[in-house]
Design an enzyme around this catalytic site. Structure first.
Site, short mmCIF file in Angstrom:
data_model
loop_
_atom_site.label_atom_id
_atom_site.label_comp_id
_atom_site.label_asym_id
_atom_site.label_seq_id
_atom_site.Cartn_x
_atom_site.Cartn_y
_atom_site.Cartn_z
N ASN A 17 0.87 -1.18 0.00
CA ASN A 17 0.00 0.00 0.00
C ASN A 17 0.91 1.23 0.00
OD1 ASN A 17 -1.82 2.04 0.50
ND2 ASN A 17 -2.31 1.39 2.59
N LYS A 19 0.14 4.31 -0.32
CA LYS A 19 -0.48 5.51 0.30
C LYS A 19 -0.23 6.75 -0.57
CE LYS A 19 -0.06 3.22 4.72
NZ LYS A 19 0.12 3.29 6.15
N HIS A 103 -9.29 1.49 5.14
CA HIS A 103 -7.96 1.57 5.77
C HIS A 103 -8.05 2.46 7.01
CE1 HIS A 103 -3.82 2.66 6.51
NE2 HIS A 103 -3.53 1.49 5.97
N GLU A 105 -6.36 4.80 8.06
CA GLU A 105 -6.21 6.25 7.82
C GLU A 105 -7.51 6.85 7.28
OE1 GLU A 105 -2.64 5.63 5.59
OE2 GLU A 105 -1.73 4.98 7.49
N GLU A 175 -5.41 -4.93 10.81
CA GLU A 175 -4.36 -3.95 11.02
C GLU A 175 -4.63 -3.18 12.31
OE1 GLU A 175 -2.31 -2.80 7.10
OE2 GLU A 175 -4.07 -1.56 7.28
N GLY A 181 2.60 2.01 10.95
CA GLY A 181 3.58 3.07 10.81
C GLY A 181 4.31 3.43 12.10
N SER A 218 3.45 -2.31 10.50
CA SER A 218 4.90 -2.36 10.74
C SER A 218 5.55 -3.68 10.34
CB SER A 218 5.20 -2.03 12.21
OG SER A 218 4.80 -0.70 12.50
P1 PGA Z 1 2.95 0.12 7.74
O1 PGA Z 1 1.49 0.37 7.11
O2 PGA Z 1 3.45 -1.17 7.14
O3 PGA Z 1 3.77 1.31 7.31
O4 PGA Z 1 2.79 0.03 9.21
C1 PGA Z 1 0.60 -0.67 6.96
C2 PGA Z 1 -0.69 -0.16 6.35
O5 PGA Z 1 -1.06 0.98 6.64
O6 PGA Z 1 -1.34 -0.86 5.56
#
Ligand code: PGA
Length: 258
Positions: A17, A19, A103, A105, A175, A181, A218
């Site tokens: 992803n 983003k 997601h 976010e 997640e 992140g 992560s």
């Molecule tokens: P990350 O993001 O691997 O940077 O923690 C995962 C995601 O948001 O799908």
């Protein structure tokens, strides 16, 4: 008991992803590097979700490779006055193959609630469009021991309204919000108990099919071996580590050995 295999997608599945990152040149370079590794992969399914501005560039860059390209969101209506949104016919027109919905976010920065996310998912699934539904609890919800309640509330509006057969194109990404992140990857015990719960919730609706369940949050080459070798994990949704060719290629190699 591990989830039953699905007809349209299979595990191990690794999804990058991207983003809101990468201008077109960097997106093309990364996509070409991923495509090269994907050509050599024997069993790992590899999907990437670039920003919409790089979609055509990335589609061209991976042409002829097994990499599938998808969008980071999709609207439930086919067209209309929905400023800033993108529809399924638009994504199909580009050659896009899957969509991510819900997601963390989208939920936590842009305030998308479960019922709105469900509308996105259901519209895509109705058209047999592979859809990754992201769900996960916040740190506070975990501390309040509400993890399973949050997972159940996020799944219910999708699972309860889905028609027979639509489960086949559904992928669920667990997640935990606190892991995205942050470098705080969930423990394998935390991952397995939630994946098991999700599988059971799905089996209540469809005895013989369960969607693939990805872990996200992560994921890096340093922690992925243990995660992907769990019988409860079908793959990963990867943010940060999907933006560098070396780390995403390492994840593919780890999935190949799983
Ligand atoms: P990350 O993001 O691997 O940077 O923690 C995962 C995601 O948001 O799908």
């Amino acid at each position: 008991m591990s989830p039953a295999p699905m007809s349209t997608v299979h595990s191990p599945l690794l999804v990058g992803n991207w983003k809101m990152n990468l201008l077109r040149k960097d997106a093309r370079d990364l996509a070409q590097a991923v495509a090269e590794t994907a050509r050599a992969a024997k069993k790992t399914e590899i999907w990437i979700a670039p920003p919409l501005t790089a979609m055509e560039t990335v589609l061209q860059a991976v042409q002829g490779s097994p990499v599938k390209v998808g969008a980071q969101n999709v609207h439930w209506e086919k067209r209309g006055a929905f400023t800033g949104e993108v529809s399924l016919p638009m994504l199909k027109d580009l050659g896009t193959w899957f969509a991510i919905v819900g997601h963390s976010e989208r939920r936590h920065i842009f305030g998308e609630p479960n019922d709105l996310v469900a509308r996105r998912a259901l519209a895509a699934l109705q058209e047999s469009f592979p859809t990754i539904l992201c769900i996960g609890e916040t740190q506070k919800e975990r501390e309040e021991k509400r993890t399973f309640a949050v997972i159940k509330e996020s799944l219910a509006p999708v699972l309860d309204q889905m028609k027979a057969g639509e489960m086949e194109n559904l992928v669920i990404a667990y997640e935990p919000v606190w892991a995205i992140g942050t470098g705080n990857v969930a423990t394998i015990a935390q991952i397995e108990e939630v994946h098991r719960f999700i599988t059971e919730e799905c089996h209540k609706r469809a005895q013989h099919t369960a969607p693939l369940i990805l872990y996200g949050g992560s994921v890096t080459p340093d922690n992925f071996t243990e995660i992907i070798n769990s019988p409860w994990v079908s793959g990963a949704l990867v943010g940060g580590a999907s933006l560098k060719p070396e780390s995403f290629q390492s994840l593919i190699q780890i999935a190949e050995k799983s």
